[in-house]
Scaffold this motif. Structure first.
Motif, PDB file in Angstrom:
ATOM      1  N   PRO A 145       0.805  -1.231   0.000  1.00 40.24           N
ATOM      2  CA  PRO A 145       0.000   0.000   0.000  1.00 40.24           C
ATOM      3  C   PRO A 145       0.833   1.274   0.000  1.00 40.24           C
ATOM      4  CG  PRO A 145      -0.119  -1.130   2.129  1.00 40.24           C
ATOM      5  CD  PRO A 145       0.521  -2.076   1.174  1.00 40.24           C
ATOM      6  N   GLN A 146       1.990   1.238   0.666  1.00 37.83           N
ATOM      7  CA  GLN A 146       2.820   2.443   0.718  1.00 37.83           C
ATOM      8  C   GLN A 146       3.452   2.734  -0.633  1.00 37.83           C
ATOM      9  OE1 GLN A 146       3.629  -0.546   1.565  1.00 37.83           O
ATOM     10  NE2 GLN A 146       5.722  -0.794   2.359  1.00 37.83           N
ATOM     11  N   LEU A 147       3.830   1.680  -1.375  1.00 36.80           N
ATOM     12  CA  LEU A 147       4.396   1.879  -2.707  1.00 36.80           C
ATOM     13  C   LEU A 147       3.309   2.246  -3.713  1.00 36.80           C
ATOM     14  CD1 LEU A 147       7.085  -0.941  -3.045  1.00 36.80           C
ATOM     15  CD2 LEU A 147       7.312   1.400  -2.154  1.00 36.80           C
ATOM     16  N   ASP A 148       2.117   1.720  -3.530  1.00 35.12           N
ATOM     17  CA  ASP A 148       0.998   2.101  -4.386  1.00 35.12           C
ATOM     18  C   ASP A 148       0.758   3.605  -4.289  1.00 35.12           C
ATOM     19  OD1 ASP A 148      -1.516   1.217  -5.981  1.00 35.12           O
ATOM     20  OD2 ASP A 148      -2.320   2.439  -4.343  1.00 35.12           O
ATOM     21  N   ARG A 149       0.840   4.132  -3.094  1.00 30.72           N
ATOM     22  CA  ARG A 149       0.668   5.582  -2.903  1.00 30.72           C
ATOM     23  C   ARG A 149       1.789   6.353  -3.598  1.00 30.72           C
ATOM     24  NH1 ARG A 149       2.304   9.099   1.503  1.00 30.72           N
ATOM     25  NH2 ARG A 149       0.938  10.929   1.604  1.00 30.72           N
ATOM     26  N   MET A 150       3.014   5.861  -3.507  1.00 30.75           N
ATOM     27  CA  MET A 150       4.135   6.531  -4.161  1.00 30.75           C
ATOM     28  C   MET A 150       3.954   6.547  -5.685  1.00 30.75           C
ATOM     29  SD  MET A 150       6.454   7.483  -1.845  1.00 30.75           S
ATOM     30  CE  MET A 150       5.094   7.896  -0.752  1.00 30.75           C
ATOM     31  N   LEU A 151       3.585   5.404  -6.255  1.00 30.24           N
ATOM     32  CA  LEU A 151       3.459   5.313  -7.705  1.00 30.24           C
ATOM     33  C   LEU A 151       2.236   6.079  -8.206  1.00 30.24           C
ATOM     34  CD1 LEU A 151       4.566   1.630  -8.407  1.00 30.24           C
ATOM     35  CD2 LEU A 151       5.877   3.752  -8.651  1.00 30.24           C
ATOM     36  N   ALA A 152       1.177   6.128  -7.410  1.00 33.54           N
ATOM     37  CA  ALA A 152       0.023   6.943  -7.793  1.00 33.54           C
ATOM     38  C   ALA A 152       0.427   8.413  -7.840  1.00 33.54           C
ATOM     39  CB  ALA A 152      -1.121   6.731  -6.796  1.00 33.54           C
ATOM     40  N   GLY A 153       1.252   8.850  -6.895  1.00 38.27           N
ATOM     41  CA  GLY A 153       1.719  10.227  -6.897  1.00 38.27           C
ATOM     42  C   GLY A 153       2.627  10.526  -8.072  1.00 38.27           C
ATOM     43  N   LEU A 154       3.387   9.513  -8.516  1.00 37.13           N
ATOM     44  CA  LEU A 154       4.292   9.692  -9.655  1.00 37.13           C
ATOM     45  C   LEU A 154       3.553   9.674 -10.980  1.00 37.13           C
ATOM     46  CD1 LEU A 154       7.170   9.791 -10.899  1.00 37.13           C
ATOM     47  CD2 LEU A 154       7.184   7.284 -10.770  1.00 37.13           C
TER      48      LEU A 154
END
Length: 274
Positions: free
Chosen positions: A259-268
């Motif tokens: 979930p934390q990486l999903d948030r990072m990639l959504a922001g990117l």
């Protein structure tokens, strides 16, 4: 649809004509891949425009006598453009791939010679089997055998060699592939570029360490292997590219696992989503 009309009008005004993608061929590619089928109508329209512009700008060539058909080129183009869908209008988004022209497609897995450095500083010469490779300011090389694997199995595993290599290209925009790409302004609502960079680095470094430990436990002690492709454990750049594959191909599973990486990639990749 007004957006699509404006986009096509701008594209057709450029010096070189934008290729027309036959409707039947476009539908054939979309229907083959679950993650492309799942896009909204607006996203599919934008992906078609991006793919047409991509086809105009890039040069495909086959290695070892392989003839790259229109269907093969479009299959690659559509997947390569998925990470661009929410990075501005078509011309702005496609500029993320403006450092190269050539795409070389091999019929099967490629063999490459590599010099490997161990922790003691010793160098060994090894032959590696590759499904794809992206060179900084150079071409992208892909294995058609890897691309043509069962799309349902790729969806289940969250893999796409095309997305993997083109996310390396995005990563390389600010230097070599290292897993730390340029971040959009106000990344995740953060006003400071330094804070955004620190947040990205801290999150990804922690996730990479956890993933490497999970892979080691699976290999040494027979514990359940992580869902994410184990190739991501080889380097931070590969972990980033493997995560990008899963994010786009099977986001629901990826978000559940990371979930934390999903948030990072959504922001990117979706900076306009707030």
């Amino acid at each position: 649809m007004a957006w699509l009309h404006r986009t096509w009008s701008r594209l057709r005004a450029l010096a070189r004509p934008v290729p027309e993608i036959p409707a039947a061929l476009w539908l054939q590619v979309l229907q083959k891949y679950p993650f492309l089928q799942a896009l909204s109508l607006e996203e599919k329209a934008k992906l078609r425009a991006l793919s047409a512009l991509f086809l105009r700008q890039k040069q495909f060539s086959g290695a070892h006598g392989l003839v790259v058909s229109d269907a093969m080129a479009l299959t690659i183009s559509a997947q390569a453009c998925v990470p661009l869908l929410h990075r501005g209008d078509a011309e702005q988004a496609i500029a993320l791939y403006d450092d190269f022209v050539g795409i070389v497609v091999h019929p099967g897995t490629m063999v490459a010679a590599r010099d490997m450095h161990d922790e003691a500083g010793l160098i060994s010469h090894r032959r590696m089997m590759l499904e794809g490779e992206a060179m900084q300011h150079g071409p992208v090389t892909l294995s058609w055998a890897a691309i043509a694997q069962d799309p349902l199995q790729q969806n289940e595993r969250g893999t796409s060699v095309v997305i993997h290599e083109f996310c390396h290209k995005i990563d390389m925009r600010n230097g070599g592939a290292d897993g730390y790409p340029s971040l959009p302004g106000h990344f995740l609502g953060l006003t400071s570029a330094a804070e955004a960079r620190q947040t990205w680095e801290r999150t990804w470094a922690s996730a990479f360490d956890a993933f490497r430990h999970a892979i080691a436990k699976a290999q040494r002690f027979g514990e359940p292997a992580p869902w994410l492709d184990s190739y991501g454990a080889t380097a931070p750049a590969e972990f980033f590219a493997v995560a990008c594959e899963a994010f786009f191909v099977n986001r629901s599973h990826f978000a559940q696992e990371w979930p934390q990486l999903d948030r990072m990639l959504a922001g990117l990749f979706r900076p306009d989503a707030g």
